[in-house]
Design an enzyme around this catalytic site. Structure first.
Site, PDB file in Angstrom:
ATOM      1  NE  ARG A 121      28.817  -4.849 -16.581  1.00 61.15           N
ATOM      2  CZ  ARG A 121      29.692  -6.031 -16.742  1.00 61.15           C
ATOM      3  NH1 ARG A 121      29.082  -6.887 -17.212  1.00 61.15           N
ATOM      4  NH2 ARG A 121      31.024  -5.673 -16.354  1.00 61.15           N
ATOM      5  CE  LYS A 143      11.897  10.432 -11.370  1.00 62.41           C
ATOM      6  NZ  LYS A 143      11.648  11.138 -10.268  1.00 62.41           N
ATOM      7  CD  GLU A 185       1.896  10.594  -5.014  1.00 62.34           C
ATOM      8  OE1 GLU A 185       1.522  11.171  -5.748  1.00 62.34           O
ATOM      9  OE2 GLU A 185       2.768  10.424  -4.299  1.00 62.34           O
ATOM     10  CE  LYS A 229       4.749   8.203 -12.807  1.00 64.10           C
ATOM     11  NZ  LYS A 229       5.776   7.631 -11.427  1.00 64.10           N
ATOM     12  CD  GLU A 239      11.723  14.868 -12.275  1.00 62.59           C
ATOM     13  OE1 GLU A 239      11.277  13.442 -11.837  1.00 62.59           O
ATOM     14  OE2 GLU A 239      12.001  15.639 -11.439  1.00 62.59           O
ATOM     15  NE  ARG A 243       8.922  10.919 -14.150  1.00 59.76           N
ATOM     16  CZ  ARG A 243       9.633   9.250 -14.839  1.00 59.76           C
ATOM     17  NH1 ARG A 243      10.230   9.286 -15.631  1.00 59.76           N
ATOM     18  NH2 ARG A 243       9.431   8.736 -13.315  1.00 59.76           N
ATOM     19  CG  ASN A 247       8.668  15.454  -8.850  1.00 56.82           C
ATOM     20  OD1 ASN A 247       8.739  15.046  -8.284  1.00 56.82           O
ATOM     21  ND2 ASN A 247       9.643  16.229 -10.047  1.00 56.82           N
ATOM     22  CG  HIS A 250       5.512  14.952  -4.877  1.00 61.68           C
ATOM     23  ND1 HIS A 250       4.618  14.945  -4.622  1.00 61.68           N
ATOM     24  CD2 HIS A 250       5.809  13.800  -4.328  1.00 61.68           C
ATOM     25  CE1 HIS A 250       4.358  13.932  -5.173  1.00 61.68           C
ATOM     26  NE2 HIS A 250       5.119  12.603  -4.979  1.00 61.68           N
ATOM     27  CG  HIS A 254      10.088  14.417  -1.371  1.00 60.06           C
ATOM     28  ND1 HIS A 254      10.275  14.735  -2.610  1.00 60.06           N
ATOM     29  CD2 HIS A 254       9.499  13.601  -1.149  1.00 60.06           C
ATOM     30  CE1 HIS A 254      10.249  13.777  -3.491  1.00 60.06           C
ATOM     31  NE2 HIS A 254       9.378  12.835  -2.452  1.00 60.06           N
ATOM     32  CG  HIS A 267       4.994   9.692  -0.009  1.00 64.34           C
ATOM     33  ND1 HIS A 267       6.288  10.478  -0.612  1.00 64.34           N
ATOM     34  CD2 HIS A 267       4.952   9.530  -1.888  1.00 64.34           C
ATOM     35  CE1 HIS A 267       6.094  10.948  -1.968  1.00 64.34           C
ATOM     36  NE2 HIS A 267       5.297  11.293  -2.491  1.00 64.34           N
TER      37      HIS A 267
HETATM   38  N1  LIG Z   1       9.386   4.517  -8.790  1.00 64.55           N
HETATM   39  C1  LIG Z   1       9.452   5.981  -8.371  1.00 64.55           C
HETATM   40  O1  LIG Z   1       8.000   6.341  -9.078  1.00 64.55           O
HETATM   41  C2  LIG Z   1       8.026   6.121  -7.192  1.00 64.55           C
HETATM   42  C3  LIG Z   1       6.836   6.755  -7.004  1.00 64.55           C
HETATM   43  C4  LIG Z   1       6.582   7.046  -5.746  1.00 64.55           C
HETATM   44  C5  LIG Z   1       6.555   6.614  -4.645  1.00 64.55           C
HETATM   45  N2  LIG Z   1       7.795   5.921  -5.108  1.00 64.55           N
HETATM   46  C6  LIG Z   1       8.143   4.847  -3.721  1.00 64.55           C
HETATM   47  O2  LIG Z   1       6.800   4.066  -2.681  1.00 64.55           O
HETATM   48  C7  LIG Z   1       7.404   4.165  -1.963  1.00 64.55           C
HETATM   49  C8  LIG Z   1       6.221   3.728  -0.527  1.00 64.55           C
HETATM   50  O3  LIG Z   1       5.876   3.007  -1.798  1.00 64.55           O
HETATM   51  P1  LIG Z   1       3.951   2.190  -0.646  1.00 64.55           P
HETATM   52  O4  LIG Z   1       3.425   3.491  -0.246  1.00 64.55           O
HETATM   53  O5  LIG Z   1       3.064   1.161  -1.964  1.00 64.55           O
HETATM   54  O6  LIG Z   1       4.195   2.141   0.271  1.00 64.55           O
HETATM   55  P2  LIG Z   1       4.512   0.181   0.953  1.00 64.55           P
HETATM   56  O7  LIG Z   1       5.886  -0.590  -0.778  1.00 64.55           O
HETATM   57  O8  LIG Z   1       5.956   0.280   1.611  1.00 64.55           O
HETATM   58  O9  LIG Z   1       3.707  -0.818   1.255  1.00 64.55           O
HETATM   59  C9  LIG Z   1       2.462   0.105   2.427  1.00 64.55           C
HETATM   60  C10 LIG Z   1       2.627  -1.595   3.392  1.00 64.55           C
HETATM   61  O10 LIG Z   1       1.477  -2.304   2.507  1.00 64.55           O
HETATM   62  C11 LIG Z   1       1.766  -3.363   2.312  1.00 64.55           C
HETATM   63  N3  LIG Z   1       0.910  -4.195   1.132  1.00 64.55           N
HETATM   64  C12 LIG Z   1       1.204  -3.738  -0.083  1.00 64.55           C
HETATM   65  N4  LIG Z   1       0.861  -4.356  -1.081  1.00 64.55           N
HETATM   66  C13 LIG Z   1      -0.835  -5.130   0.262  1.00 64.55           C
HETATM   67  C14 LIG Z   1      -1.836  -5.194   0.025  1.00 64.55           C
HETATM   68  N5  LIG Z   1      -2.259  -5.047  -1.222  1.00 64.55           N
HETATM   69  N6  LIG Z   1      -3.034  -5.664   1.622  1.00 64.55           N
HETATM   70  C15 LIG Z   1      -2.442  -4.975   1.641  1.00 64.55           C
HETATM   71  N7  LIG Z   1      -1.246  -5.054   2.730  1.00 64.55           N
HETATM   72  C16 LIG Z   1      -0.086  -4.623   1.526  1.00 64.55           C
HETATM   73  C17 LIG Z   1       3.453  -3.476   2.636  1.00 64.55           C
HETATM   74  O11 LIG Z   1       3.918  -5.034   2.675  1.00 64.55           O
HETATM   75  C18 LIG Z   1       3.161  -3.141   3.184  1.00 64.55           C
HETATM   76  O12 LIG Z   1       4.001  -3.442   4.407  1.00 64.55           O
HETATM   77  C19 LIG Z   1       8.377   4.940  -0.526  1.00 64.55           C
HETATM   78  O13 LIG Z   1       9.481   4.157  -1.008  1.00 64.55           O
HETATM   79  C20 LIG Z   1       8.494   6.116  -2.109  1.00 64.55           C
HETATM   80  O14 LIG Z   1      10.032   6.370  -2.362  1.00 64.55           O
HETATM   81  C21 LIG Z   1       8.314   5.268  -5.463  1.00 64.55           C
HETATM   82 ZN   LIG Z   2       4.556  10.319  -4.787  1.00 66.59          ZN
END
Ligand SMILES: NC(=O)c1ccc[n+]([C@@H]2O[C@H](COP(=O)([O-])OP(=O)(O)OC[C@H]3O[C@@H](n4cnc5c(N)ncnc54)[C@H](O)[C@@H]3O)[C@@H](O)[C@H]2O)c1
Ligand SMILES: [Zn+2]
Length: 369
Positions: A121, A143, A185, A229, A239, A243, A247, A250, A254, A267
């Protein structure tokens, strides 16, 4: 080391930002009232050298660690991975006083964060983000979510971390495309909220893309983005208003990602294209002036935009936007810019306006990759 505070009453937490500081993580962890047993979650693609300093420093601080690796990639941001994580947590003897540390990009943060939100939980959770996107966006704000076969981020929870610990040196090993995607971003934050940051990016986006920046500058940039942020999230955690400006770009972004099954665009690339489409809507309405519109598009395109959006059907994109989580009562809502550095949330737009925005975007960088 710099600190940005996220103010959320008794769920407030610090974001600590430094360069070459992974080996001091245990100290920062131990300074907070967090459990002595942790699972450190990474993915299979994270450079292996980042795990050891985190584990060793926790060990030196008297905190036991169990490393857990999940398969890399958005296609593994699923309930199956959460199930796997919970199994590992049980085997490792994690209890309600234990903590989950997410070390990696946004996929690891979202998946491990959601697992921490539901395991027994809800247990404590710490983010150690290592991509630009995760450092300036995904790790801040609480999030967490995984994807469902029928939609991205469809199953999730708000679960604020207790600490976000950023070592900007990790960014130097990012593949160029990940760097570029994350910087989208950063550009978004500047355009919606920070005209001075727009000036900085106009001068330095080329240097940032090749990481020809001093560590102090990089720390400053990441901290400034975390501050943007954090301010927005502190004002509107769930949101219901402000907030939504995060987006920006986005809704279209998306739709582009979904229409190409998350395979064609990173993304940030999709968000960059989305920003072009909504800037056109703002321009056509006379909300955004011609000069600001050109400035906007020049900055966004300097990120290096992917081709191929012109091959996607306009009706397909419109249909996907209509089923976006952000759509309320069937009305698609857009964040629009009023000027460079100022956004207004929740604008409805006519079908005609949206189609014109999409066509503009598709004509901007035609061709397939
Ligand atoms: N929770 C939120 O508020 C929020 C906001 C924006 C995006 N997201 C989510 O984030 C995700 C995308 O995240 P991302 O762009 O970080 O992608 P990711 O987590 O897939 O990372 C991209 C790749 O880079 C590699 N990597 C990570 N750090 C590294 C480093 N320092 N050096 C070399 N390689 C490295 C990872 O292993 C992966 O293969 C999506 O799923 C999206 O929905 C969440
Ligand atoms: Zn984003």
């Amino acid at each position: 080391m710099q600190t940005v505070q996220v103010d959320l009453g008794d769920r407030s937490y610090p974001i600590r930002i430094g360069h070459g500081t992974l080996g001091d993580f245990g100290e920062a962890y131990a300074a907070l009232d967090l459990g002595r047993r942790t699972a450190v979650v990474t993915d299979s693609n994270l450079p292996a050298r980042y795990l050891e300093p985190v584990r060793q420093s926790l060990d030196a601080a008297g905190v036991s660690t169990v490393p857990v690796t999940v398969p890399a990639g958005e296609s593994h941001k699923t309930l199956a991975t959460v199930d796997h994580l919970c199994g590992e947590f049980i085997r490792a003897g994690l209890d309600r006083a234990s903590c989950v540390v997410a070390l990696g990009g946004g996929v690891v943060g979202d998946t491990a964060g959601f697992a921490a939100a539901v395991y027994q939980r809800g247990i404590d959770f710490v983010q150690v983000p290592t991509t630009v996107l995760a450092q300036v966006d995904a790790s801040v704000g609480g999030k967490t979510a995984v994807d469902h076969a029928l939609g991205k981020n469809m199953v999730g929870a708000f679960h604020q971390p207790r600490l976000v610990y950023i070592d900007t040196e990790t960014l130097f090993s990012l593949p160029p495309r990940e760097l570029r995607s994350g910087l989208a971003e950063v550009v978004k934050h500047a355009l919606i909220r920070d005209p001075e940051l727009v000036d900085f990016l106009e001068r330095r986006v080329g240097d940032l893309l090749s990481l020809e920046v001093e560590p102090e500058e990089l720390d400053w940039l990441i901290a400034r983005n975390c501050q943007i942020k954090a301010d927005v999230v502190s004002a509107d955690e769930k949101e219901s208003g402000l907030r939504e400006i995060l987006n920006y770009g986005h809704t279209v972004g998306h739709a582009l990602e979904a229409a190409t099954e998350y395979r064609q665009f990173r993304h940030g690339e999709a968000v960059s294209l989305g920003m072009l489409a909504v800037a056109h809507i703002a321009r056509a309405r006379g909300l955004l002036g011609e000069e600001a519109f050109l400035r906007h598009n020049t900055l966004v395109s300097r990120l290096g935009l992917p081709g191929g959006a012109d091959a996607i059907g306009v009706d397909d994109l419109l249909g996907r936007m209509a089923s976006d989580k952000k759509t309320r009562d069937g009305v698609i809502r857009f964040v629009l810019l009023q000027s460079i550095g100022h956004a207004s949330p929740a604008n409805s737009a006519t079908r005609q306006e949206v189609v014109a925005g999409i066509r503009y975007m598709q004509g901007f960088v035609p061709g397939s990759r």
